[in-house]
Design a protein around this motif. Structure first.
Motif, PDB file in Angstrom:
ATOM      1  N   PHE A  57       0.829  -1.207   0.000  1.00 11.68           N
ATOM      2  CA  PHE A  57       0.000   0.000   0.000  1.00 11.68           C
ATOM      3  C   PHE A  57       0.860   1.252   0.000  1.00 11.68           C
ATOM      4  O   PHE A  57       0.641   2.187  -0.788  1.00 11.68           O
ATOM      5  CB  PHE A  57      -0.936  -0.003   1.204  1.00 11.68           C
ATOM      6  N   TYR A  58       1.834   1.290   0.908  1.00 14.36           N
ATOM      7  CA  TYR A  58       2.668   2.485   0.994  1.00 14.36           C
ATOM      8  C   TYR A  58       3.603   2.607  -0.200  1.00 14.36           C
ATOM      9  O   TYR A  58       3.878   3.722  -0.673  1.00 14.36           O
ATOM     10  CB  TYR A  58       3.453   2.490   2.305  1.00 14.36           C
ATOM     11  N   GLN A  59       4.118   1.498  -0.698  1.00 14.84           N
ATOM     12  CA  GLN A  59       4.932   1.565  -1.905  1.00 14.84           C
ATOM     13  C   GLN A  59       4.165   2.254  -3.035  1.00 14.84           C
ATOM     14  O   GLN A  59       4.690   3.153  -3.708  1.00 14.84           O
ATOM     15  CB  GLN A  59       5.344   0.151  -2.335  1.00 14.84           C
ATOM     16  N   ARG A  60       2.930   1.845  -3.223  1.00 14.46           N
ATOM     17  CA  ARG A  60       2.108   2.412  -4.291  1.00 14.46           C
ATOM     18  C   ARG A  60       1.721   3.867  -3.987  1.00 14.46           C
ATOM     19  O   ARG A  60       1.861   4.760  -4.846  1.00 14.46           O
ATOM     20  CB  ARG A  60       0.852   1.556  -4.472  1.00 14.46           C
ATOM     21  N   HIS A  61       1.263   4.102  -2.776  1.00 13.72           N
ATOM     22  CA  HIS A  61       0.775   5.425  -2.387  1.00 13.72           C
ATOM     23  C   HIS A  61       1.884   6.469  -2.472  1.00 13.72           C
ATOM     24  O   HIS A  61       1.676   7.586  -2.970  1.00 13.72           O
ATOM     25  CB  HIS A  61       0.221   5.335  -0.958  1.00 13.72           C
ATOM     26  N   TRP A  62       3.060   6.108  -2.020  1.00 17.23           N
ATOM     27  CA  TRP A  62       4.161   7.067  -1.996  1.00 17.23           C
ATOM     28  C   TRP A  62       4.801   7.247  -3.369  1.00 17.23           C
ATOM     29  O   TRP A  62       5.161   8.362  -3.747  1.00 17.23           O
ATOM     30  CB  TRP A  62       5.198   6.634  -0.963  1.00 17.23           C
ATOM     31  N   ASP A  88      -8.749   5.646   1.744  1.00 16.81           N
ATOM     32  CA  ASP A  88      -7.702   4.919   1.027  1.00 16.81           C
ATOM     33  C   ASP A  88      -7.661   3.459   1.456  1.00 16.81           C
ATOM     34  O   ASP A  88      -7.448   2.557   0.630  1.00 16.81           O
ATOM     35  CB  ASP A  88      -6.344   5.572   1.280  1.00 16.81           C
ATOM     36  N   PHE A  89      -7.847   3.220   2.755  1.00 15.89           N
ATOM     37  CA  PHE A  89      -7.860   1.840   3.242  1.00 15.89           C
ATOM     38  C   PHE A  89      -9.055   1.071   2.678  1.00 15.89           C
ATOM     39  O   PHE A  89      -8.945  -0.109   2.334  1.00 15.89           O
ATOM     40  CB  PHE A  89      -7.900   1.819   4.768  1.00 15.89           C
ATOM     41  N   ARG A  90     -10.193   1.726   2.570  1.00 12.07           N
ATOM     42  CA  ARG A  90     -11.369   1.060   1.990  1.00 12.07           C
ATOM     43  C   ARG A  90     -11.122   0.715   0.520  1.00 12.07           C
ATOM     44  O   ARG A  90     -11.521  -0.354   0.052  1.00 12.07           O
ATOM     45  CB  ARG A  90     -12.600   1.958   2.126  1.00 12.07           C
ATOM     46  N   ASP A  91     -10.482   1.619  -0.212  1.00 15.83           N
ATOM     47  CA  ASP A  91     -10.148   1.329  -1.607  1.00 15.83           C
ATOM     48  C   ASP A  91      -9.186   0.144  -1.684  1.00 15.83           C
ATOM     49  O   ASP A  91      -9.291  -0.703  -2.587  1.00 15.83           O
ATOM     50  CB  ASP A  91      -9.502   2.550  -2.264  1.00 15.83           C
ATOM     51  N   ALA A  95      -9.846  -3.436  -3.598  1.00 17.33           N
ATOM     52  CA  ALA A  95      -8.959  -3.933  -4.656  1.00 17.33           C
ATOM     53  C   ALA A  95      -8.257  -5.226  -4.266  1.00 17.33           C
ATOM     54  O   ALA A  95      -7.872  -6.016  -5.138  1.00 17.33           O
ATOM     55  CB  ALA A  95      -7.925  -2.865  -4.995  1.00 17.33           C
ATOM     56  N   HIS A  96      -8.097  -5.450  -2.959  1.00  9.58           N
ATOM     57  CA  HIS A  96      -7.363  -6.625  -2.476  1.00  9.58           C
ATOM     58  C   HIS A  96      -8.136  -7.262  -1.307  1.00  9.58           C
ATOM     59  O   HIS A  96      -7.671  -7.242  -0.167  1.00  9.58           O
ATOM     60  CB  HIS A  96      -5.956  -6.232  -2.017  1.00  9.58           C
ATOM     61  N   PRO A  97      -9.334  -7.793  -1.563  1.00  8.03           N
ATOM     62  CA  PRO A  97     -10.140  -8.355  -0.474  1.00  8.03           C
ATOM     63  C   PRO A  97      -9.483  -9.612   0.096  1.00  8.03           C
ATOM     64  O   PRO A  97      -8.700 -10.274  -0.595  1.00  8.03           O
ATOM     65  CB  PRO A  97     -11.471  -8.668  -1.166  1.00  8.03           C
ATOM     66  N   PRO A  98      -9.802  -9.964   1.359  1.00  8.90           N
ATOM     67  CA  PRO A  98     -10.729  -9.247   2.239  1.00  8.90           C
ATOM     68  C   PRO A  98     -10.051  -8.245   3.178  1.00  8.90           C
ATOM     69  O   PRO A  98     -10.727  -7.497   3.876  1.00  8.90           O
ATOM     70  CB  PRO A  98     -11.340 -10.384   3.067  1.00  8.90           C
ATOM     71  N   PHE A  99      -8.704  -8.228   3.211  1.00  7.46           N
ATOM     72  CA  PHE A  99      -8.022  -7.412   4.212  1.00  7.46           C
ATOM     73  C   PHE A  99      -7.315  -6.200   3.628  1.00  7.46           C
ATOM     74  O   PHE A  99      -6.818  -5.361   4.371  1.00  7.46           O
ATOM     75  CB  PHE A  99      -7.006  -8.264   4.985  1.00  7.46           C
ATOM     76  N   GLY A 100      -7.221  -6.074   2.322  1.00  5.92           N
ATOM     77  CA  GLY A 100      -6.467  -4.985   1.730  1.00  5.92           C
ATOM     78  C   GLY A 100      -4.984  -5.291   1.718  1.00  5.92           C
ATOM     79  O   GLY A 100      -4.538  -6.345   2.190  1.00  5.92           O
ATOM     80  N   ASP A 101      -4.198  -4.327   1.182  1.00  6.03           N
ATOM     81  CA  ASP A 101      -2.748  -4.531   1.138  1.00  6.03           C
ATOM     82  C   ASP A 101      -2.012  -3.494   1.971  1.00  6.03           C
ATOM     83  O   ASP A 101      -0.843  -3.210   1.729  1.00  6.03           O
ATOM     84  CB  ASP A 101      -2.231  -4.529  -0.303  1.00  6.03           C
ATOM     85  N   ARG A 326       1.192   9.357   8.543  1.00  8.99           N
ATOM     86  CA  ARG A 326       0.375  10.525   8.184  1.00  8.99           C
ATOM     87  C   ARG A 326      -1.054  10.086   7.843  1.00  8.99           C
ATOM     88  O   ARG A 326      -1.591  10.357   6.775  1.00  8.99           O
ATOM     89  CB  ARG A 326       0.989  11.325   7.039  1.00  8.99           C
ATOM     90  N   TYR A 327      -1.683   9.447   8.813  1.00  5.48           N
ATOM     91  CA  TYR A 327      -3.048   8.942   8.660  1.00  5.48           C
ATOM     92  C   TYR A 327      -4.014  10.009   9.165  1.00  5.48           C
ATOM     93  O   TYR A 327      -3.970  10.422  10.330  1.00  5.48           O
ATOM     94  CB  TYR A 327      -3.217   7.654   9.450  1.00  5.48           C
ATOM     95  N   ASN A 328      -4.893  10.449   8.308  1.00  7.71           N
ATOM     96  CA  ASN A 328      -5.839  11.518   8.615  1.00  7.71           C
ATOM     97  C   ASN A 328      -7.092  10.932   9.250  1.00  7.71           C
ATOM     98  O   ASN A 328      -7.856  10.226   8.588  1.00  7.71           O
ATOM     99  CB  ASN A 328      -6.197  12.269   7.320  1.00  7.71           C
TER     100      ASN A 328
END
Length: 463
Positions: A57-62, A88-91, A95-101, A326-328
């Motif tokens: 997730f962070y690799q992609r986001h950053w 972002d976590f819900r997205d 995209a990567h159910p059920p827990f996300g990446d 930096r989680y809002n």
């Protein structure tokens, strides 16, 4: 096959050195100089960044924001990192159910470490799962226990936790904190859907509860049921303090009802308990050895100076499974610029002023629905339960109606409607409609008895 037993999963001696529980934290953390604390934070932040770079997730986001490993070398570079949020976590989960990446472990990693699965309350949809590594859970328990100690919990107290049990973190996290790190006795009664409110009161009286933990709406509700339906004065019970997440609620009504002090703290499902009031009740001390907390502009995400209101943005220093960088949280507060009289040198959060993603715009005016509690919280005609309904009239104009529960709805209470309307107009800067509702009638809408975060706005314009 080797079973990953929990007692062998951590170096507990080192853990307690790194994150000392109360009362040891008083000298080892709370009174560190700013330079000593900054050095500790820098080291932990760099390690957390290394861990976060291992997570897809962070690799992609950053990288989408143009960041590469090595671009952020310390807290002074924090502003270079784009914020992320629950959306972002819900997205990521979609995209990567059920827990996300966004987590660095999966249930299959249970073969090498004990893993706990808890979730959000699910008040805005399907619950969001969070997998916790042993270090995550233990540090969160230590920090929550620090809060309890700061509020006055001591060995031998009976702590009645009226928070949801099951998938949500609430009751489970409190049990870990109270049992392991306070010397007090946890009594997890759960919310009203688990232990009916009358039984909560009977248990508190029979087993001599000394500390109540719960969301303010439910703590107030329990006191009113005791007084008005069971003929039991809450002040006659052995409760001596209330530990709560007051948010925008006015503590005065709760303290007058129970006759004991009520203390505030701040936390979240993803990161645990981040800040707490001391006995002065003048802002919440941030556990800076575990978190970096920024206040950022709600539109630009730019970090704001102390004293200015904006979104709470959190970076963790201890999470292995799912670091937060930096989680809002979308909760609106400010950093208080002065030091507290208690001598603790940790920075302080002000009270919460509402949620920026809960804010609704009605006829061009920004309204925080949670502000209603501060305006009408002490009115003796009301139970304190309410919900704001936003809709459009036949002409397409925005309208907001506030449904207010009355302690006793009869003809005598109808004349107060105009008074309440005027008070809300003055407090919100907007004329709203007011409807008075019978006691208990809003429960299905607000979710009071489920004891998750109580819902305060129903925006019908989004349908």
């Amino acid at each position: 096959m080797t079973i990953p037993y929990y007692p062998y999963a951590l170096d507990f001696e080192q853990l307690l050195e790194d994150y000392p529980p109360a009362p040891l934290a008083s000298e080892r953390v709370y009174r560190l100089s700013r330079d000593e604390l900054h050095a500790r934070k820098q080291e932990r932040f760099r390690k957390e960044m290394q861990r976060a770079w291992e997570i897809p997730f962070y690799q992609r986001h950053w990288k989408n924001a143009g960041l590469e490993p090595g671009d952020v070398n310390g807290l002074e570079d924090l502003h270079k990192i784009p914020v992320c949020s629950v959306y972002d976590f819900r997205d990521s989960i979609a995209a990567h159910p059920p827990f996300g990446d966004f987590m660095g472990i999966t249930p299959e990693d249970g073969a090498r470490m004990p893993i706990s699965l808890q979730s959000s309350g699910g008040t805005t949809g399907f619950p969001r799962a969070m997998l916790y590594a042993p270090q995550d859970r233990e540090v969160m328990a230590i920090l929550r226990a620090r809060t309890l100690h700061m509020h006055g919990v001591r060995p031998g107290d009976v702590v009645q936790v009226m928070l949801a049990v099951g998938l949500p973190n609430g009751g489970n996290g409190l049990q870990e904190a109270v049992w392991k790190y306070t010397g007090a006795v946890p009594m997890i009664t759960g919310g009203g859907s688990v232990t009916p409110t009358r039984r909560q009161i009977e248990i508190a009286r029979a087993w001599k509860t000394t500390v109540l933990v719960g969301f303010p709406a439910y703590v107030r509700h329990v006191g009113l049921v005791a007084r008005d339906e069971m003929g039991i004065d809450p002040k006659s019970l052995s409760v001596r303090l209330i530990d709560s997440y007051l948010g925008t609620d006015d503590r005065t009504a709760i303290e007058e009802l129970w006759g004991v002090p009520a203390y505030d703290c701040y936390g979240g499902h993803e990161a645990g308990n981040m800040a707490s009031e001391c006995e002065h009740k003048n802002g919440m001390h941030i556990y800076e050895d575990a978190y970096e907390v920024e206040i950022c502009d709600t539109e630009t995400n730019r970090a704001l100076p102390d004293g200015e209101r904006g979104n709470i943005v959190v970076t963790t220093f201890f999470k292995y499974s799912a670091p937060l960088i930096r989680y809002n949280y979308n909760d609106v507060s400010a950093i208080m610029p002065s030091e507290c009289a208690c001598g603790i040198r940790l920075r302080r959060l002000e009270k919460l002023f509402g949620r920026s993603d809960n804010m609704v715009k009605v006829r061009g005016i920004n309204v925080f629905p949670e502000a209603v509690a501060g305006i009408l919280g002490n009115d003796p005609h009301l139970t304190g339960e309410y919900i704001c309904v936003v809709d459009r009239d036949a002409a397409g104009a925005d309208e907001m109606t506030v449904l207010l529960e009355c302690a006793a709805l009869d003809n005598a209470t109808q004349p107060i409607r105009e008074t309440l309307t005027q008070r809300l107009r003055e407090g919100l800067g907007l004329r709203v409609g007011v409807e008075l509702a019978p006691r208990g009638s809003l429960d299905e809408i607000t979710g009071l008895h489920s004891n998750a975060k109580v819902k305060r706005v129903l925006d019908k314009r989004k349908k």
